[in-house]
Design a protein around this motif. Sequence first.
Motif, short mmCIF file in Angstrom:
data_model
loop_
_atom_site.label_atom_id
_atom_site.label_comp_id
_atom_site.label_asym_id
_atom_site.label_seq_id
_atom_site.Cartn_x
_atom_site.Cartn_y
_atom_site.Cartn_z
N LEU A 24 33.34 20.19 49.82
CA LEU A 24 33.26 18.76 49.62
C LEU A 24 31.85 18.38 49.20
CD1 LEU A 24 35.29 17.25 52.61
CD2 LEU A 24 36.05 17.70 50.29
N SER A 25 31.70 18.02 47.95
CA SER A 25 30.41 17.49 47.49
C SER A 25 30.25 16.08 48.05
CB SER A 25 30.37 17.46 45.97
OG SER A 25 31.32 16.53 45.47
N SER A 26 29.05 15.54 47.93
CA SER A 26 28.83 14.16 48.39
C SER A 26 29.71 13.19 47.61
CB SER A 26 27.35 13.80 48.26
OG SER A 26 26.91 13.96 46.91
N ASP A 27 29.91 13.46 46.31
CA ASP A 27 30.76 12.60 45.49
C ASP A 27 32.21 12.65 45.96
OD1 ASP A 27 28.72 11.81 43.53
OD2 ASP A 27 28.78 13.90 42.90
N MET A 28 32.69 13.86 46.25
CA MET A 28 34.07 14.00 46.71
C MET A 28 34.26 13.34 48.07
SD MET A 28 37.09 15.15 45.94
CE MET A 28 37.05 16.55 44.80
N SER A 29 33.29 13.48 48.95
CA SER A 29 33.37 12.85 50.27
C SER A 29 33.47 11.34 50.14
CB SER A 29 32.15 13.22 51.12
OG SER A 29 32.15 14.60 51.41
N GLU A 30 32.73 10.77 49.19
CA GLU A 30 32.77 9.33 48.97
C GLU A 30 34.14 8.89 48.46
OE1 GLU A 30 30.66 5.90 46.21
OE2 GLU A 30 29.57 7.75 46.63
N VAL A 31 34.70 9.67 47.53
CA VAL A 31 36.03 9.36 47.00
C VAL A 31 37.06 9.40 48.12
CG1 VAL A 31 37.90 10.25 45.54
CG2 VAL A 31 35.58 10.06 44.62
N LEU A 32 37.00 10.42 48.96
CA LEU A 32 37.96 10.54 50.06
C LEU A 32 37.83 9.37 51.04
CD1 LEU A 32 37.69 14.37 50.72
CD2 LEU A 32 39.63 13.16 49.71
N SER A 33 36.61 8.93 51.30
CA SER A 33 36.40 7.78 52.19
C SER A 33 37.02 6.53 51.59
CB SER A 33 34.90 7.55 52.43
OG SER A 33 34.34 8.62 53.14
N ARG A 34 36.88 6.36 50.28
CA ARG A 34 37.46 5.19 49.62
C ARG A 34 38.98 5.23 49.66
NH1 ARG A 34 34.29 2.68 44.79
NH2 ARG A 34 32.15 2.77 45.56
N LEU A 35 39.54 6.41 49.48
CA LEU A 35 41.00 6.53 49.52
C LEU A 35 41.54 6.27 50.93
CD1 LEU A 35 41.59 9.63 47.20
CD2 LEU A 35 41.95 7.21 46.67
N GLU A 36 40.84 6.75 51.93
CA GLU A 36 41.26 6.48 53.31
C GLU A 36 41.21 4.98 53.60
OE1 GLU A 36 38.65 8.87 55.64
OE2 GLU A 36 39.47 10.77 54.88
N TYR A 37 40.20 4.31 53.07
CA TYR A 37 40.08 2.86 53.23
C TYR A 37 41.25 2.16 52.53
CZ TYR A 37 37.87 -1.78 53.10
OH TYR A 37 37.60 -3.11 53.24
N ALA A 38 41.58 2.62 51.32
CA ALA A 38 42.69 2.04 50.55
C ALA A 38 44.01 2.22 51.30
CB ALA A 38 42.77 2.68 49.17
N ALA A 39 44.21 3.38 51.88
CA ALA A 39 45.45 3.66 52.61
C ALA A 39 45.57 2.76 53.84
CB ALA A 39 45.50 5.12 53.03
N ALA A 40 44.49 2.60 54.57
CA ALA A 40 44.53 1.82 55.80
C ALA A 40 44.75 0.34 55.54
CB ALA A 40 43.24 2.02 56.59
N ARG A 41 44.29 -0.15 54.38
CA ARG A 41 44.36 -1.59 54.10
C ARG A 41 45.31 -1.94 52.96
NH1 ARG A 41 40.08 -0.06 56.48
NH2 ARG A 41 38.89 -1.40 57.89
N GLN A 42 46.12 -0.97 52.56
CA GLN A 42 47.14 -1.18 51.54
C GLN A 42 46.55 -1.77 50.26
OE1 GLN A 42 50.59 -2.08 54.85
NE2 GLN A 42 51.01 -2.67 52.77
N LEU A 43 45.60 -1.05 49.70
CA LEU A 43 44.90 -1.48 48.50
C LEU A 43 45.37 -0.70 47.28
CD1 LEU A 43 41.27 -1.78 49.95
CD2 LEU A 43 43.04 -3.55 49.82
N PHE A 44 44.95 -1.16 46.12
CA PHE A 44 45.26 -0.55 44.83
C PHE A 44 44.01 0.18 44.35
CE2 PHE A 44 46.64 -1.68 40.17
CZ PHE A 44 46.81 -0.34 39.90
N ALA A 45 44.08 1.50 44.23
CA ALA A 45 42.93 2.31 43.83
C ALA A 45 43.26 3.14 42.60
CB ALA A 45 42.50 3.23 44.98
N VAL A 46 42.22 3.43 41.82
CA VAL A 46 42.35 4.28 40.64
C VAL A 46 41.36 5.43 40.78
CG1 VAL A 46 42.04 4.43 38.13
CG2 VAL A 46 43.11 2.40 39.14
N VAL A 47 41.86 6.67 40.62
CA VAL A 47 41.03 7.87 40.70
C VAL A 47 41.01 8.54 39.34
CG1 VAL A 47 40.69 10.10 41.81
CG2 VAL A 47 41.68 8.20 43.12
N THR A 48 39.82 8.76 38.79
CA THR A 48 39.71 9.41 37.48
C THR A 48 38.71 10.56 37.53
OG1 THR A 48 38.01 7.83 36.77
CG2 THR A 48 40.30 7.32 36.20
N ALA A 49 38.93 11.53 36.65
CA ALA A 49 38.02 12.68 36.52
C ALA A 49 38.35 13.39 35.22
CB ALA A 49 38.17 13.64 37.70
#
Length: 266
Positions: A24-49
Motif C-alpha cells: 500500500l503506497s501512500s496514494d493507495m492508502s488515501e484512495v482506500l480511506s476515501r472509498l471507506e468514507y464513501a461506503a459508510a456515507r452512501q456517496l458517489f465516488a469515481v476511481v481512475t488510473a
Amino acid sequence: MYEPFFEMTNTPFRNDIDTDALYLSSDMSEVLSRLEYAAARQLFAVVTADVGCGKSTAIRRFTSKLSKENYEILYLSDSKLTPRWFYKGLLDQLGIESKFYRGDARRQLHQQLEIIHGIYKKHVVTIVDEAHLLAKETLEEIRFLLNTKMDSHQPMSLILVGQNELWDKLKLQHYAAIRQRIDLKCEIPQYDLSQTHEYIAAHLSYSGGAKEVFTDKAIDEIYRYSAGSARAINKLCTHALIYAAQRAKKLIDDHMIREVIAGELP
C-alpha cells in the motif's frame, strides 16, 4: 518453476495475492480511506488510473475490508452495459427477477435498496468496473437512480471504476449533470522510483524467500521499463526470476534485466 530455487513459499508477483499482503503506497492508502468514507456515507465516488496501475487491486482490498454484516456489495463489469442490463445485473445479485421495462426495474431496485437499508440495516455498495466504456445513456441512467427523495438521500454508495479517460469523458459539458453528483474523486497514480523499490521489497517479503534478489540498479531498470505500472513490474519481475533460476543465479542485476526485456518479453 523458480520458487524452489529462491526458497519461496508464496509466489510473489501474482495479481491475486492475499489482500492483507498487498503493498500500500501512500496514494493507495488515501484512495482506500476515501472509498471507506464513501461506503459508510452512501456517496458517489469515481476511481481512475492508467492501465495496470492498481484499480482492481484497490477494489479487491477495499471490498475485503467491508463487514459482511454491515454492507451488501454489488459488482458489475460489462463494457456494453445498457440501462436495462444495469438493473438486471444488480437485481440478479439480489436474487430478484428483473422486470422488462427500465422504469419498472428501477422501482424494483429502489424497493430492494430500501428493504436492505431499512430492515437489514445494511449499506449497499455498488461497484461498476470498466466504467470508461459505458455509453452516455447508461451513465445518465445511473444519475437517475441516485435521484431519490428530492436529493435528500442516496439509496446506495456508487463507485465507478475506470481508466483515466473516464474522468476526461465526465469533464465534457454534456456530462455536467453527472459530474456535479460526484462526491469523491480518487486517482491512483503510477509508482515513482522509491515506491517501485518498496513494492518489489514487499512482494519479496510476502514470498517468504530471499529478500535481496534484485540489485538497486536492477530495480532502476525495472522502473524505467514499467514506468511505475504494477502490472508491468509484476510481469518483468516474474520473467526475471524465471530467467535467473534457469541459469542458477541468485542475484538479478541490471544487465540481466536488460537481457530479459530484450529477449524474454513479448
